[in-house]
Design a protein around this motif. Sequence first.
Motif, PDB file in Angstrom:
ATOM      1  N   LEU A   1     -21.963 -18.491  -5.334  1.00 25.92           N
ATOM      2  CA  LEU A   1     -23.249 -19.086  -4.806  1.00 25.92           C
ATOM      3  C   LEU A   1     -23.581 -19.167  -6.711  1.00 25.92           C
ATOM      4  O   LEU A   1     -24.357 -17.980  -7.182  1.00 25.92           O
ATOM      5  CB  LEU A   1     -24.074 -18.102  -4.591  1.00 25.92           C
ATOM      6  N   GLY A   2     -23.845 -20.290  -6.966  1.00 24.06           N
ATOM      7  CA  GLY A   2     -24.218 -20.646  -7.597  1.00 24.06           C
ATOM      8  C   GLY A   2     -25.477 -21.364  -8.340  1.00 24.06           C
ATOM      9  O   GLY A   2     -26.136 -21.742  -7.535  1.00 24.06           O
ATOM     10  N   LEU A   3     -26.658 -20.091  -8.804  1.00 26.66           N
ATOM     11  CA  LEU A   3     -28.135 -21.325  -8.497  1.00 26.66           C
ATOM     12  C   LEU A   3     -28.489 -21.388 -10.175  1.00 26.66           C
ATOM     13  O   LEU A   3     -28.487 -20.281 -10.699  1.00 26.66           O
ATOM     14  CB  LEU A   3     -29.162 -20.098  -8.753  1.00 26.66           C
ATOM     15  N   VAL A   4     -29.448 -22.182 -10.876  1.00 27.93           N
ATOM     16  CA  VAL A   4     -30.250 -22.815 -11.635  1.00 27.93           C
ATOM     17  C   VAL A   4     -31.402 -22.838 -11.153  1.00 27.93           C
ATOM     18  O   VAL A   4     -31.815 -23.133 -10.999  1.00 27.93           O
ATOM     19  CB  VAL A   4     -29.496 -24.016 -11.666  1.00 27.93           C
ATOM     20  N   LEU A   5     -32.137 -21.439 -12.371  1.00 24.40           N
ATOM     21  CA  LEU A   5     -33.121 -21.768 -12.666  1.00 24.40           C
ATOM     22  C   LEU A   5     -34.098 -22.768 -13.138  1.00 24.40           C
ATOM     23  O   LEU A   5     -33.875 -22.990 -14.812  1.00 24.40           O
ATOM     24  CB  LEU A   5     -34.184 -19.751 -13.179  1.00 24.40           C
ATOM     25  N   HIS A   6     -34.854 -23.653 -12.813  1.00 22.23           N
ATOM     26  CA  HIS A   6     -35.916 -24.463 -13.261  1.00 22.23           C
ATOM     27  C   HIS A   6     -36.861 -24.401 -12.912  1.00 22.23           C
ATOM     28  O   HIS A   6     -37.481 -24.171 -12.026  1.00 22.23           O
ATOM     29  CB  HIS A   6     -35.109 -26.053 -12.339  1.00 22.23           C
ATOM     30  N   GLN A   7     -37.690 -25.091 -14.214  1.00 16.93           N
ATOM     31  CA  GLN A   7     -38.795 -25.116 -14.050  1.00 16.93           C
ATOM     32  C   GLN A   7     -40.224 -26.494 -13.719  1.00 16.93           C
ATOM     33  O   GLN A   7     -40.476 -25.855 -13.227  1.00 16.93           O
ATOM     34  CB  GLN A   7     -39.176 -25.156 -16.392  1.00 16.93           C
ATOM     35  N   THR A   8     -39.500 -27.399 -12.872  1.00 18.17           N
ATOM     36  CA  THR A   8     -40.344 -28.387 -12.397  1.00 18.17           C
ATOM     37  C   THR A   8     -39.170 -28.251 -10.916  1.00 18.17           C
ATOM     38  O   THR A   8     -38.534 -28.442 -10.938  1.00 18.17           O
ATOM     39  CB  THR A   8     -39.766 -29.722 -13.535  1.00 18.17           C
ATOM     40  N   ARG A   9     -39.959 -29.482 -10.880  1.00 17.76           N
ATOM     41  CA  ARG A   9     -39.826 -30.033  -9.084  1.00 17.76           C
ATOM     42  C   ARG A   9     -38.278 -30.910  -9.002  1.00 17.76           C
ATOM     43  O   ARG A   9     -38.922 -31.864 -10.295  1.00 17.76           O
ATOM     44  CB  ARG A   9     -40.657 -30.185  -7.828  1.00 17.76           C
ATOM     45  N   LEU A  10     -36.590 -30.690  -9.260  1.00 12.60           N
ATOM     46  CA  LEU A  10     -36.002 -31.865  -8.807  1.00 12.60           C
ATOM     47  C   LEU A  10     -35.815 -32.400  -7.551  1.00 12.60           C
ATOM     48  O   LEU A  10     -35.106 -32.303  -7.467  1.00 12.60           O
ATOM     49  CB  LEU A  10     -34.421 -31.155  -9.340  1.00 12.60           C
ATOM     50  N   SER A  11     -37.032 -32.734  -7.176  1.00 11.93           N
ATOM     51  CA  SER A  11     -36.907 -33.591  -5.876  1.00 11.93           C
ATOM     52  C   SER A  11     -35.963 -33.415  -4.834  1.00 11.93           C
ATOM     53  O   SER A  11     -36.214 -31.895  -4.285  1.00 11.93           O
ATOM     54  CB  SER A  11     -36.592 -35.040  -6.089  1.00 11.93           C
ATOM     55  N   GLU A  12     -35.280 -33.734  -4.359  1.00 16.54           N
ATOM     56  CA  GLU A  12     -34.348 -33.624  -3.499  1.00 16.54           C
ATOM     57  C   GLU A  12     -33.599 -32.475  -3.238  1.00 16.54           C
ATOM     58  O   GLU A  12     -33.221 -31.973  -2.339  1.00 16.54           O
ATOM     59  CB  GLU A  12     -33.953 -34.289  -2.623  1.00 16.54           C
ATOM     60  N   ASP A  13     -33.767 -32.787  -4.500  1.00 19.73           N
ATOM     61  CA  ASP A  13     -32.414 -31.527  -4.898  1.00 19.73           C
ATOM     62  C   ASP A  13     -32.769 -29.585  -5.567  1.00 19.73           C
ATOM     63  O   ASP A  13     -32.004 -28.937  -5.537  1.00 19.73           O
ATOM     64  CB  ASP A  13     -31.904 -31.534  -6.153  1.00 19.73           C
ATOM     65  N   GLN A  14     -33.670 -29.408  -5.263  1.00 17.46           N
ATOM     66  CA  GLN A  14     -34.733 -27.879  -5.377  1.00 17.46           C
ATOM     67  C   GLN A  14     -34.149 -27.928  -4.493  1.00 17.46           C
ATOM     68  O   GLN A  14     -34.312 -28.578  -2.745  1.00 17.46           O
ATOM     69  CB  GLN A  14     -35.791 -28.562  -4.749  1.00 17.46           C
ATOM     70  N   SER A  15     -33.723 -26.340  -3.794  1.00 16.58           N
ATOM     71  CA  SER A  15     -33.269 -25.226  -2.794  1.00 16.58           C
ATOM     72  C   SER A  15     -34.486 -24.044  -2.631  1.00 16.58           C
ATOM     73  O   SER A  15     -34.151 -23.654  -4.055  1.00 16.58           O
ATOM     74  CB  SER A  15     -32.056 -24.572  -2.922  1.00 16.58           C
TER      75      SER A  15
ATOM     76  N   PHE B   1     -25.265 -14.103   1.913  1.00 18.56           N
ATOM     77  CA  PHE B   1     -24.115 -14.485   1.291  1.00 18.56           C
ATOM     78  C   PHE B   1     -23.982 -13.143   0.739  1.00 18.56           C
ATOM     79  O   PHE B   1     -24.393 -11.991   0.302  1.00 18.56           O
ATOM     80  CB  PHE B   1     -25.084 -15.202   0.382  1.00 18.56           C
ATOM     81  N   ASP B   2     -22.650 -12.763   1.185  1.00 21.04           N
ATOM     82  CA  ASP B   2     -21.311 -11.982   0.888  1.00 21.04           C
ATOM     83  C   ASP B   2     -20.597 -12.693  -0.398  1.00 21.04           C
ATOM     84  O   ASP B   2     -19.598 -13.228   0.237  1.00 21.04           O
ATOM     85  CB  ASP B   2     -20.784 -11.864   2.133  1.00 21.04           C
ATOM     86  N   GLY B   3     -20.655 -12.533  -1.568  1.00 20.79           N
ATOM     87  CA  GLY B   3     -19.687 -12.664  -2.714  1.00 20.79           C
ATOM     88  C   GLY B   3     -20.399 -13.005  -3.820  1.00 20.79           C
ATOM     89  O   GLY B   3     -20.248 -11.772  -4.158  1.00 20.79           O
ATOM     90  N   SER B   4     -19.931 -13.801  -4.814  1.00 29.40           N
ATOM     91  CA  SER B   4     -20.337 -13.825  -5.919  1.00 29.40           C
ATOM     92  C   SER B   4     -21.465 -14.890  -5.954  1.00 29.40           C
ATOM     93  O   SER B   4     -21.182 -15.611  -6.314  1.00 29.40           O
ATOM     94  CB  SER B   4     -19.033 -14.006  -7.303  1.00 29.40           C
ATOM     95  N   THR B   5     -22.772 -14.427  -6.908  1.00 30.75           N
ATOM     96  CA  THR B   5     -23.630 -14.577  -7.149  1.00 30.75           C
ATOM     97  C   THR B   5     -23.697 -15.061  -9.259  1.00 30.75           C
ATOM     98  O   THR B   5     -23.989 -14.091  -9.664  1.00 30.75           O
ATOM     99  CB  THR B   5     -24.941 -14.579  -6.759  1.00 30.75           C
ATOM    100  N   ALA B   6     -24.020 -16.688  -9.037  1.00 30.22           N
ATOM    101  CA  ALA B   6     -24.721 -16.718 -10.980  1.00 30.22           C
ATOM    102  C   ALA B   6     -25.441 -16.845 -11.005  1.00 30.22           C
ATOM    103  O   ALA B   6     -26.133 -18.445 -10.457  1.00 30.22           O
ATOM    104  CB  ALA B   6     -23.329 -17.242 -11.322  1.00 30.22           C
TER     105      ALA B   6
ATOM    106  N   GLY C   1     -21.456 -29.959 -10.594  1.00 33.17           N
ATOM    107  CA  GLY C   1     -20.108 -28.346 -10.869  1.00 33.17           C
ATOM    108  C   GLY C   1     -20.339 -27.207  -9.073  1.00 33.17           C
ATOM    109  O   GLY C   1     -19.634 -26.887  -9.453  1.00 33.17           O
ATOM    110  N   GLY C   2     -21.560 -28.292  -8.029  1.00 29.42           N
ATOM    111  CA  GLY C   2     -20.942 -26.896  -7.522  1.00 29.42           C
ATOM    112  C   GLY C   2     -22.847 -26.188  -7.082  1.00 29.42           C
ATOM    113  O   GLY C   2     -22.990 -25.046  -6.089  1.00 29.42           O
ATOM    114  N   PHE C   3     -23.948 -25.652  -8.065  1.00 27.51           N
ATOM    115  CA  PHE C   3     -24.211 -25.177  -8.913  1.00 27.51           C
ATOM    116  C   PHE C   3     -25.752 -25.488  -7.841  1.00 27.51           C
ATOM    117  O   PHE C   3     -25.754 -26.603  -7.204  1.00 27.51           O
ATOM    118  CB  PHE C   3     -25.166 -25.051  -9.888  1.00 27.51           C
ATOM    119  N   LYS C   4     -26.577 -24.707  -7.520  1.00 19.94           N
ATOM    120  CA  LYS C   4     -27.851 -24.932  -6.721  1.00 19.94           C
ATOM    121  C   LYS C   4     -29.067 -25.012  -7.327  1.00 19.94           C
ATOM    122  O   LYS C   4     -29.530 -23.881  -8.041  1.00 19.94           O
ATOM    123  CB  LYS C   4     -28.320 -24.711  -5.045  1.00 19.94           C
TER     124      LYS C   4
END
Length: 260
Positions: free
Chosen positions: A178-192, A201-206, A226-229
């Motif tokens: 599970l890859g997570l990107v901290l973003h300082q602004t809202r990315l419309s429909e791409d934001q989670s 979640f049970d695995g490896s988190t980035a 690349g599969g990140f959120k």
Amino acid sequence: MRLFLLPPTFNKGSSLELTGKDFNYLIRALRLKEGQCVMGRDRDGELWNLTIVKVMKSSCILSAEKTEQIKEQTDALPEERPLKRITLYQCLPKGRKADDIIKKATEAGVRDIVLVKSRNCVANLEGKEESRLSRYDAIVTEAIQQSGSIVPTKVSGVIDIADIPKDFAARSEGLPTLGLVLHQTRLSEDQSDLFSCVRGFDGSTALVVGPEGGLEEEECQALLKGGFKAVLLKTNILRCETASIYAIGAVQTILESSCQ
């Protein structure tokens, strides 16, 4: 009981001799005497019962016995159950901010801290990477011994932000990712939503945290491909060194709550 991080020279034998900083830490800082014990952890994360056999002027000899569990639980040591695996991808901040991030991330039980070069990074470790990583290793050692963490935290880098998805896949050792990107602004429909992403979640988190000035939208979009959120922390505007620790705490709390 403190947790002592065994030096890289430890060969997993039944005894070892300590000198220099390691000797000073046990004998002069902790003031341990002959016959007293301390829990040790080697660089592979294995635990050892250490007993001080002999103290000399500038060195000491310890016996070492491998153990499968921590026999004594105190405020200085966490529960034996290992924390969920978290990798922090920290874009290079200015000055000595990285020192503080590494220290606190280690105390929080982050498994890997990877330094990243992104477009808005002002800091540049070119020609200084080896000496800087050596200093970071010393910071990790001190933080582990202070906090009693049984997680074998390691610092590595510097990699380009475009290489994060490939690097994360290699570090995850076959676990779900599970890859997570901290973003300082809202990315419309791409934001989670952070909670809904992490809960259960049970695995490896980035976690990817940008430098001062944040990440460029192009960099975020490349990570999403690349599969990140992308996640937006619902709080005040945070400095990069605050965002890292805030996000680690939030993600770790959700992950550990899911285990109970």
